[in-house]
Write a protein that holds these residues in place. Structure first.
Motif, PDB file in Angstrom:
ATOM      1  N   SER A 299       0.815  -1.217   0.000  1.00  0.00           N
ATOM      2  CA  SER A 299       0.000   0.000   0.000  1.00  0.00           C
ATOM      3  C   SER A 299       0.848   1.265   0.000  1.00  0.00           C
ATOM      4  CB  SER A 299      -0.919  -0.007   1.228  1.00  0.00           C
ATOM      5  OG  SER A 299      -1.580   1.227   1.377  1.00  0.00           O
ATOM      6  N   ASN A 300       1.871   1.316   0.846  1.00  0.00           N
ATOM      7  CA  ASN A 300       2.688   2.536   0.951  1.00  0.00           C
ATOM      8  C   ASN A 300       3.450   2.822  -0.344  1.00  0.00           C
ATOM      9  OD1 ASN A 300       1.938   3.168   3.591  1.00  0.00           O
ATOM     10  ND2 ASN A 300       3.476   1.794   4.456  1.00  0.00           N
ATOM     11  N   ARG A 301       3.918   1.769  -0.981  1.00  0.00           N
ATOM     12  CA  ARG A 301       4.673   1.971  -2.223  1.00  0.00           C
ATOM     13  C   ARG A 301       3.764   2.492  -3.343  1.00  0.00           C
ATOM     14  NH1 ARG A 301       9.265  -2.219  -4.477  1.00  0.00           N
ATOM     15  NH2 ARG A 301      10.145  -0.820  -6.072  1.00  0.00           N
ATOM     16  N   TRP A 302       2.567   1.932  -3.439  1.00  0.00           N
ATOM     17  CA  TRP A 302       1.615   2.436  -4.424  1.00  0.00           C
ATOM     18  C   TRP A 302       1.235   3.882  -4.115  1.00  0.00           C
ATOM     19  CZ3 TRP A 302       0.926   0.757  -9.007  1.00  0.00           C
ATOM     20  CH2 TRP A 302       0.975  -0.598  -9.311  1.00  0.00           C
ATOM     21  N   LYS A 303       1.039   4.173  -2.850  1.00  0.00           N
ATOM     22  CA  LYS A 303       0.671   5.537  -2.451  1.00  0.00           C
ATOM     23  C   LYS A 303       1.737   6.541  -2.878  1.00  0.00           C
ATOM     24  CE  LYS A 303      -0.157   8.308   1.720  1.00  0.00           C
ATOM     25  NZ  LYS A 303      -0.302   8.270   3.203  1.00  0.00           N
ATOM     26  N   GLN A 304       2.996   6.243  -2.617  1.00  0.00           N
ATOM     27  CA  GLN A 304       4.069   7.162  -2.982  1.00  0.00           C
ATOM     28  C   GLN A 304       4.202   7.290  -4.499  1.00  0.00           C
ATOM     29  OE1 GLN A 304       5.713   9.172  -0.866  1.00  0.00           O
ATOM     30  NE2 GLN A 304       4.289   8.281   0.626  1.00  0.00           N
ATOM     31  N   LEU A 305       4.038   6.186  -5.205  1.00  0.00           N
ATOM     32  CA  LEU A 305       4.120   6.231  -6.663  1.00  0.00           C
ATOM     33  C   LEU A 305       3.018   7.119  -7.241  1.00  0.00           C
ATOM     34  CD1 LEU A 305       5.280   5.191  -9.355  1.00  0.00           C
ATOM     35  CD2 LEU A 305       3.756   3.207  -9.146  1.00  0.00           C
TER      36      LEU A 305
END
Length: 378
Positions: A222-228
């Protein structure tokens, strides 16, 4: 018309086709019809009809396809080309791509080409460009081919790859594109790391508004998608994801649930990007599905066998407005269903039921408006 005789073909052309040439805008042809000696001249005449827009090719041999595309480049053919199936393996897909990109008025192109991937990518375009705006490739494409393919279609608005695989070459660099009009992207990724997918999205799809992606378990982050999304996809309106994977000793169910629950933060809820997940069993083992739902997820919803858990992560009532077809594969899952489908028009049963008809009707009335049904498949 694939097996029509020569005399019958001539009569058909004279009595039906010519009389309706002002109405004909689509032609679907099979291999036998296209390359019958008597049919081929008639085919070229049809291509010159004023309203002709779309050509669909079924069951064509690869060498015939190359010859036909060569003929099309010098014709007034316009708008749409759909190649649904090629009988044999296409040895040189690059040659097919080049010929298609030379069609002077092509806007929509959908390809399904059998055979292995070319060992070398298509040369990058330098002074030869296609007007294609919607490109769908349903055969396998590798990452190193991406830069080359998109270099020919600067006007592209919608792009779909059904089977995008990792590169033959290690550390293949994805170069920034100039696809300023590209707003809709659909990708089904195989054996591609999250790092490489990030590079692909950042460099090629920065202006995308709708991203639909099918991936594996390593993408539950989730966090990686959010930052992307926050840093590189400022125009994204719809984020539609589908993950389906095998559960083994390296990823037990509790760990997966902990990762999935990270998609309940305000970032996702505020954008109405809502997700569900299921765990189900087959004779081959345990599987999990994580996917986007309301308001834009697919039109068919399946109550499937072996399903033992379905969870709507948003906490909202599960009201699936986009669904118009419910397929019931399991009597147990029908009885336990907590979803409601307000816009359903089609219902399919694919299981033997022991519950009485009156009880089934009562259960169905709880999850669908029965009066709206226009089609029932059993």
């Amino acid at each position: 018309m694939s097996s029509i005789s020569k005399s019958a073909l001539q009569r058909y052309y004279k009595d039906i086709i010519i009389r309706n040439r002002h109405r004909i805008n689509l032609l679907r042809l099979s291999n036998l019809f296209i390359y019958d000696d008597s049919a081929f001249p008639l085919f070229h005449k049809i291509l010159k009809f004023r309203r002709f827009e779309t050509l669909i090719l079924d069951n064509i041999e690869s060498y015939c396809l190359e010859n036909l595309l060569y003929q099309l480049t010098s014709s007034p053919f316009r708008s749409s080309l759909i190649i649904t199936s090629v009988i044999d393996n296409v040895i040189n897909k690059n040659a097919i791509y080049r010929q298609i990109f030379r069609l002077p008025a092509l806007k929509y192109c959908k390809l399904s080409l059998k055979g292995s991937v070319d060992p070398d990518p298509l040369p990058v375009a330098t002074n030869e460009y296609s007007p294609v705006e919607h490109l769908i490739i349903n055969n396998t494409v590798r990452c190193e081919q991406l830069n080359s393919l998109i270099s020919y279609v600067p006007q592209l608005r919608r792009l779909s790859f059904y089977s995008l695989h990792e590169s033959y070459r290690k550390q293949t660099k994805i170069y920034p594109s100039t696809l300023n009009h590209l707003t809709h992207v659909s990708l089904k990724l195989f054996s591609i790391t999250f790092d490489q997918s990030e590079q692909l999205i950042i460099n090629i799809f920065p202006s995308v508004q709708v991203l639909r992606i099918t991936v594996g378990i390593v993408y539950i982050d989730s966090n990686r998608w959010k930052q992307l999304i926050l840093c590189h996809l400022p125009n994204l309106r719809i984020f539609d994801i589908w993950l389906e994977f095998f559960i083994d000793h390296n990823n037990d169910q509790l760990d997966i649930e902990a990762q999935i629950n990270q998609f309940t933060s305000p970032f996702w809820i505020e954008r109405q990007w809502i997700f569900e997940y299921r765990f189900y069993q087959t004779r081959y083992g345990n599987y999990a599905i994580f996917y986007s739902t309301n308001p834009y997820r697919g039109k068919t919803y399946t109550l499937q066998k072996y399903q033992n858990k379905t969870t709507c992560l948003s906490g909202y009532e599960t009201n699936l407005k986009s669904v118009n077809h419910v397929e019931i594969q399991s009597e147990k899952e029908l009885i336990n269903c907590i979803c409601y489908f307000p816009n359903i028009t089609k219902l399919s049963f694919k299981d033997n039921f022991t519950t009485s008809r009156s009880s089934i009707a009562t259960i169905l009335a709880r999850i669908i408006p029965l009066k709206q049904l226009t089609k029932l498949d059993i």
